[in-house]
Enzyme design. Sequence first.
Site, PDB file in Angstrom:
ATOM      1  N   SER A  32       0.835  -1.199   0.000  1.00  0.00           N
ATOM      2  CA  SER A  32       0.000   0.000   0.000  1.00  0.00           C
ATOM      3  C   SER A  32       0.866   1.244   0.000  1.00  0.00           C
ATOM      4  O   SER A  32       1.797   1.358   0.804  1.00  0.00           O
ATOM      5  CB  SER A  32      -0.881   0.040   1.249  1.00  0.00           C
ATOM      6  OG  SER A  32      -1.706  -1.082   1.299  1.00  0.00           O
ATOM      7  N   HIS A  63      -7.955  -5.167  -7.351  1.00  0.00           N
ATOM      8  CA  HIS A  63      -6.535  -5.509  -7.257  1.00  0.00           C
ATOM      9  C   HIS A  63      -6.317  -6.902  -7.823  1.00  0.00           C
ATOM     10  O   HIS A  63      -6.201  -7.868  -7.091  1.00  0.00           O
ATOM     11  CB  HIS A  63      -6.064  -5.471  -5.809  1.00  0.00           C
ATOM     12  CG  HIS A  63      -6.307  -4.154  -5.161  1.00  0.00           C
ATOM     13  ND1 HIS A  63      -5.632  -3.022  -5.520  1.00  0.00           N
ATOM     14  CD2 HIS A  63      -7.162  -3.772  -4.200  1.00  0.00           C
ATOM     15  CE1 HIS A  63      -6.054  -1.996  -4.808  1.00  0.00           C
ATOM     16  NE2 HIS A  63      -6.989  -2.426  -3.998  1.00  0.00           N
ATOM     17  N   HIS A  85      -2.424 -11.353   1.332  1.00  0.00           N
ATOM     18  CA  HIS A  85      -2.053 -11.284   2.745  1.00  0.00           C
ATOM     19  C   HIS A  85      -2.532 -12.521   3.493  1.00  0.00           C
ATOM     20  O   HIS A  85      -3.564 -13.101   3.168  1.00  0.00           O
ATOM     21  CB  HIS A  85      -2.675 -10.051   3.392  1.00  0.00           C
ATOM     22  CG  HIS A  85      -2.195  -8.751   2.829  1.00  0.00           C
ATOM     23  ND1 HIS A  85      -2.735  -8.195   1.694  1.00  0.00           N
ATOM     24  CD2 HIS A  85      -1.219  -7.905   3.246  1.00  0.00           C
ATOM     25  CE1 HIS A  85      -2.104  -7.053   1.435  1.00  0.00           C
ATOM     26  NE2 HIS A  85      -1.184  -6.851   2.363  1.00  0.00           N
ATOM     27  N   TYR A  87      -3.924 -12.449   6.266  1.00  0.00           N
ATOM     28  CA  TYR A  87      -5.213 -12.190   6.922  1.00  0.00           C
ATOM     29  C   TYR A  87      -6.411 -12.469   6.018  1.00  0.00           C
ATOM     30  O   TYR A  87      -7.545 -12.505   6.471  1.00  0.00           O
ATOM     31  CB  TYR A  87      -5.285 -10.766   7.486  1.00  0.00           C
ATOM     32  CG  TYR A  87      -5.177  -9.626   6.491  1.00  0.00           C
ATOM     33  CD1 TYR A  87      -6.165  -9.388   5.535  1.00  0.00           C
ATOM     34  CD2 TYR A  87      -4.079  -8.768   6.519  1.00  0.00           C
ATOM     35  CE1 TYR A  87      -6.055  -8.343   4.631  1.00  0.00           C
ATOM     36  CE2 TYR A  87      -3.961  -7.717   5.627  1.00  0.00           C
ATOM     37  CZ  TYR A  87      -4.956  -7.510   4.686  1.00  0.00           C
ATOM     38  OH  TYR A  87      -4.840  -6.480   3.790  1.00  0.00           O
ATOM     39  N   GLU A  88      -6.168 -12.664   4.719  1.00  0.00           N
ATOM     40  CA  GLU A  88      -7.300 -12.875   3.804  1.00  0.00           C
ATOM     41  C   GLU A  88      -7.914 -14.258   3.980  1.00  0.00           C
ATOM     42  O   GLU A  88      -9.129 -14.412   3.970  1.00  0.00           O
ATOM     43  CB  GLU A  88      -6.857 -12.646   2.361  1.00  0.00           C
ATOM     44  CG  GLU A  88      -6.469 -11.188   2.108  1.00  0.00           C
ATOM     45  CD  GLU A  88      -5.946 -10.958   0.704  1.00  0.00           C
ATOM     46  OE1 GLU A  88      -6.636 -11.346  -0.256  1.00  0.00           O
ATOM     47  OE2 GLU A  88      -4.833 -10.394   0.567  1.00  0.00           O
ATOM     48  N   ALA A 115       2.894  -0.648   4.016  1.00  0.00           N
ATOM     49  CA  ALA A 115       2.436   0.467   4.835  1.00  0.00           C
ATOM     50  C   ALA A 115       2.434  -0.035   6.274  1.00  0.00           C
ATOM     51  O   ALA A 115       2.150  -1.205   6.521  1.00  0.00           O
ATOM     52  CB  ALA A 115       1.030   0.888   4.419  1.00  0.00           C
ATOM     53  N   MET A 210       0.868  -5.663   8.686  1.00  0.00           N
ATOM     54  CA  MET A 210       0.182  -6.939   8.484  1.00  0.00           C
ATOM     55  C   MET A 210       0.729  -7.729   7.288  1.00  0.00           C
ATOM     56  O   MET A 210       0.008  -8.537   6.697  1.00  0.00           O
ATOM     57  CB  MET A 210      -1.312  -6.681   8.269  1.00  0.00           C
ATOM     58  CG  MET A 210      -1.972  -5.870   9.379  1.00  0.00           C
ATOM     59  SD  MET A 210      -3.681  -5.484   8.989  1.00  0.00           S
ATOM     60  CE  MET A 210      -4.070  -4.278  10.270  1.00  0.00           C
ATOM     61  N   SER A 211       1.988  -7.507   6.946  1.00  0.00           N
ATOM     62  CA  SER A 211       2.510  -8.186   5.744  1.00  0.00           C
ATOM     63  C   SER A 211       4.014  -8.418   5.867  1.00  0.00           C
ATOM     64  O   SER A 211       4.579  -8.367   6.962  1.00  0.00           O
ATOM     65  CB  SER A 211       2.224  -7.320   4.507  1.00  0.00           C
ATOM     66  OG  SER A 211       3.009  -6.149   4.526  1.00  0.00           O
ATOM     67  N   ASN A 234       0.419   6.068   9.759  1.00  0.00           N
ATOM     68  CA  ASN A 234      -0.297   6.523  10.953  1.00  0.00           C
ATOM     69  C   ASN A 234       0.537   6.223  12.197  1.00  0.00           C
ATOM     70  O   ASN A 234       1.423   5.366  12.166  1.00  0.00           O
ATOM     71  CB  ASN A 234      -1.651   5.795  11.072  1.00  0.00           C
ATOM     72  CG  ASN A 234      -1.480   4.276  11.108  1.00  0.00           C
ATOM     73  OD1 ASN A 234      -1.285   3.641  10.074  1.00  0.00           O
ATOM     74  ND2 ASN A 234      -1.521   3.698  12.298  1.00  0.00           N
ATOM     75  N   HIS A 246      -8.785   1.703   7.201  1.00  0.00           N
ATOM     76  CA  HIS A 246      -8.016   1.453   5.979  1.00  0.00           C
ATOM     77  C   HIS A 246      -8.050   2.671   5.051  1.00  0.00           C
ATOM     78  O   HIS A 246      -7.095   2.941   4.333  1.00  0.00           O
ATOM     79  CB  HIS A 246      -8.554   0.214   5.275  1.00  0.00           C
ATOM     80  CG  HIS A 246      -7.632  -0.286   4.194  1.00  0.00           C
ATOM     81  ND1 HIS A 246      -6.286  -0.544   4.411  1.00  0.00           N
ATOM     82  CD2 HIS A 246      -7.855  -0.551   2.891  1.00  0.00           C
ATOM     83  CE1 HIS A 246      -5.732  -0.954   3.287  1.00  0.00           C
ATOM     84  NE2 HIS A 246      -6.659  -0.958   2.342  1.00  0.00           N
TER      85      HIS A 246
HETATM   86  N1  HPA Z   1      -1.263  -1.439  12.422  1.00  0.00           N
HETATM   87  C1  HPA Z   1      -1.124  -2.522  11.632  1.00  0.00           C
HETATM   88  N2  HPA Z   1      -0.962  -2.451  10.310  1.00  0.00           N
HETATM   89  C2  HPA Z   1      -0.919  -1.222   9.761  1.00  0.00           C
HETATM   90  C3  HPA Z   1      -1.059  -0.061  10.521  1.00  0.00           C
HETATM   91  C4  HPA Z   1      -1.238  -0.170  11.939  1.00  0.00           C
HETATM   92  O1  HPA Z   1      -1.360   0.819  12.677  1.00  0.00           O
HETATM   93  N3  HPA Z   1      -0.991   0.993   9.655  1.00  0.00           N
HETATM   94  C5  HPA Z   1      -0.796   0.468   8.412  1.00  0.00           C
HETATM   95  N4  HPA Z   1      -0.765  -0.875   8.467  1.00  0.00           N
END
Ligand code: HPA
Length: 273
Positions: A32, A63, A85, A87-88, A115, A210-211, A234, A246
Site C-alpha cells: 500500500s 486488485h 495477505h 489475513y485474507e 504500509a 500486516m505483511s 499513521n 483502511h
Molecule cells: N497497524 C497494523 N498495520 C498497519 C497499521 C497499523 O497501525 N498501519 C498500516 N498498516
Amino acid sequence: MQIDDVAVQASVAKLKERAGGGLPAIAVLLGSGWGGLAQRVEGAAVVDYAELPAFPLLGVGGHAGRLLVGRVGATPVIVLAGRKHAYETGDAAAMKGAIRTLAAAGVRTLVQTNAAGSLHASLGPGDVMLLADHLNLAQRSPLVGDTGNSRFVDLADAYDPLLRQRALATAEALGRPLREGIYAWVLGPQFETPAEVRMLQRLGADAVGMSTVPETILARHAGLHVLALSLITNMACGLADGRLGHEQTLSVAAQAGGRAVDLLAAILAELPA
Ligand code: HPA
C-alpha cells in the site's frame, strides 16, 4: 494450497516468454502506498498473476495482481503489483509460489514495501522506515508443511546488511532521512488495541504491519537477499488522536507515496544488479 514445482516451472516459462528472454535479478513487491513505482517501469511487459499458475489469485475489488518486467531508470526489475495477505484466508504461504517463481527465474534480490503504523514518536506519517529486523508476532510460517532440512532457515541477516547500507547511503545522499527500525508482523486485519501497542513498544518494535514477514521468510529460504521499506501511514492505535481505518492508510499512502517512490527508485539505481 500446495505449490508444486510444475506450477513454478510453468510460471517461469511464461515469464520468460512474455519478457522475451532474460529476466532481471531484482524484484520489487509493492505494498500500500507504493503503487506509483509501477508507472515508472519503462519498456514493461505486463503479465497478470492469473497467467502464472504458481501466483495467487487476488481478491475482488480492483486488485487483480500483475507483474511488470522492465526497467526503472537503468535498473532492470520485476515489479509485483499485488500481494495476497495472510489475513485474507489465514494462509501465511499465500505468496509461496510467487516467491519461488522469482527465485527459479534467477532473481537474487527481493525489495519489499509496505504500509505500517508507527510505534515511535520520532517516526511519523509520511516517513519511510528501513527494516533492520522483524518480530514475527503472528507466529505463523509460510514453511509449515515443507520438508527437509532447508526449512530450518537462518534469519540472522533476514534484511541484508550490505543492501541496507546502500539504501541508507542513497537516502543520505538525497538528503532524505531514512531510519532503520524493527517491524512487528501482526496477522490483522483488525488494528491493534492500545494495550497491544504498548506491548509492541516494550518488545522493541518501531513499526507494526500486516505483511512482509512471510515473504521475507520465503525469500530467505529460497536464497534471495531481502531489503524492505515501510511507509508510515499513521501513529499506531492510542499514540495519536483520531480513529484508524483502511481509508486513512490509503489516503496518507496516496499523499506520501510519491516521495516514497522517488526514494525507492533512487535505491533501486544503487543496488548491485
Ligand atoms: N497497524 C497494523 N498495520 C498497519 C497499521 C497499523 O497501525 N498501519 C498500516 N498498516
